[in-house]
Design a protein around this motif. Sequence first.
Motif, short mmCIF file in Angstrom:
data_model
loop_
_atom_site.label_atom_id
_atom_site.label_comp_id
_atom_site.label_asym_id
_atom_site.label_seq_id
_atom_site.Cartn_x
_atom_site.Cartn_y
_atom_site.Cartn_z
N ASP A 261 3.78 -9.33 -5.98
CA ASP A 261 4.69 -8.16 -5.88
C ASP A 261 3.60 -6.89 -5.52
OD1 ASP A 261 6.87 -6.75 -5.60
OD2 ASP A 261 7.34 -6.94 -7.92
N ALA A 262 2.64 -6.98 -4.81
CA ALA A 262 1.95 -6.00 -4.38
C ALA A 262 2.30 -4.81 -3.74
CB ALA A 262 0.53 -6.40 -3.56
N VAL A 263 1.92 -3.79 -3.80
CA VAL A 263 2.42 -2.34 -3.07
C VAL A 263 1.36 -2.01 -2.11
CG1 VAL A 263 4.15 -1.67 -4.67
CG2 VAL A 263 1.81 -0.80 -4.85
N ALA A 264 1.53 -1.30 -1.12
CA ALA A 264 0.74 -0.93 -0.12
C ALA A 264 1.05 0.55 0.17
CB ALA A 264 0.66 -1.59 1.01
N ARG A 265 0.23 1.25 0.71
CA ARG A 265 0.24 2.76 1.07
C ARG A 265 0.36 2.86 2.90
NH1 ARG A 265 1.56 7.18 0.93
NH2 ARG A 265 0.43 8.82 -0.26
#
Lengths: 297, 297
Positions: free
Chosen positions: A181-185
Amino acid sequence: MKTFYPKDLSTLEFYGLLQGAVAPRPIAFVSSVDSDGNVNLSPFSFFNLFSSQPPVLIFSPLRRMRDNTTKHTLENVLEVPEVVIHIVHFGMVEQMSLASTEYEKGVNEFDKAGFTQIKSEQVRPPRIKEAQVAFECRVNEVKPLGENGGAGNLVICEVLVAHVNEEVFDESGKIDPRKLDAVARLGGDWYCRASGASLFQIPKPLRNLGIGIDQLPEDVRNSIILNGNNLGRLGNVAAFPTDAQIAEFGRSAEIQEMRIRFQNDPDSLIDHLHLLAKEALDEDDVDRAWLILLQRT
Amino acid sequence: MKTFYPKDLSTLEFYGLLQGAVAPRPIAFVSSVDSDGNVNLSPFSFFNLFSSQPPVLIFSPLRRMRDNTTKHTLENVLEVPEVVIHIVHFGMVEQMSLASTEYEKGVNEFDKAGFTQIKSEQVRPPRIKEAQVAFECRVNEVKPLGENGGAGNLVICEVLVAHVNEEVFDESGKIDPRKLDAVARLGGDWYCRASGASLFQIPKPLRNLGIGIDQLPEDVRNSIILNGNNLGRLGNVAAFPTDAQIAEFGRSAEIQEMRIRFQNDPDSLIDHLHLLAKEALDEDDVDRAWLILLQRT
């Protein structure tokens, strides 16, 4: 297309363009210490994996555009060349954002952002208990890319130890992105959460070389129904089905009916074959798609 | 947490772990030419933006793990230090995957993957007509990170010109991630599409310094209802509302009713205030959340 030259825009405008375009970017959430042991924790999205053997991660703190000053993380790694790089998951993203506040030197962002500090094995900076993934790293080199505001500084980090939460692995022992469940910018205030319907798979291209889009039959390559993604999948086969397979598939009821229906209208026959093939491709059935497409004659 | 040391795993196993964990990664779709002018087109997800002034993008072709050979793109940039780096959007992702096939040297992946070649302005490699974003770059340096299979090679590229499709801008002239529809790479066969519900925004942290989670009232910090993301947002305010504002909000009907309902049960009052504050936070109304939370006494 609109064309932009770096010299025609302000540093801030070109930065906005680059940040919006080069996306989505993974986030390194970096803990570091100064020579007195004061802890800093800060996120960087100019970051990625760059080598597997040796295992190398690189992130880049920029010189500030407003006054050409440098960030505490950069100052710290020049004093103590060690970091822990954490990967940010959705459950901690607002705390990470808070940690990007420019608190004074000496303020510990673990406290400000509400994370629990735990001792690292091989390096002085502590790691975040709440993170799913933490890489303890030695900083091999800091390579400045310029001297003015907006200049990056490559912090070249070699991974000494990786800590990964057992819960993000699938049964085969691989990291499952749905569990990570990674987030990115992205540009502006935008983030992306790699989960749910945003995740998809594409089988790796063939080792024995796909035929390529240049080898597709002309009606397929110029189809008004099949899109670029459909053609890409069709080009990734090593060979066409045999004449015998094509003939056998042609005896199926759905193909026989289609032939009768469009016996005086070959263009419509082709369009309907393409529509049926597109349905097969949407279900990842490339073999069936090819058997359909090769019924055109 | 499970702990992994690079020396305890095979190069391929550690590579799998790193690729799964450092995600989602943006994709550089790179065109290059050799000294004879033969064109190559290949995607790399060990890639990101690293500097704004000078504008620097870096990607890293790895030495192959099976035989320690190098990729055509790396050989090309050592002969002709120029590239075009394209950003991959969802509409071209299957064609991009096909272009990652290891065709022989001299095979032009523009043809194999069905893209249209157009002449670049400042560099010899052509660019992809179908791409939303293309950066013409000079390669300033190629920096090897090791000598064995799995070693990365930093291809340090300075942007000379950026081409961006007008259709990906919003009304204010910024790139809109919903229009860009970029894709990113994760471990295994996984990709992520930055679009729809996967996109979200977090306001940048305050310049005038948020109070931080360490300054939250104890009942808030230890809430069983508010999660880390809620606390992160609550910590990003410069000051609490004034006593007068808190008192005024306390005279509202919903608070008055809650006080009467839980007059003999202060713990339940706090839980219900936290639930109501959480609703306000889910609607991005931090001011209202604080007015609710400070009704506890």
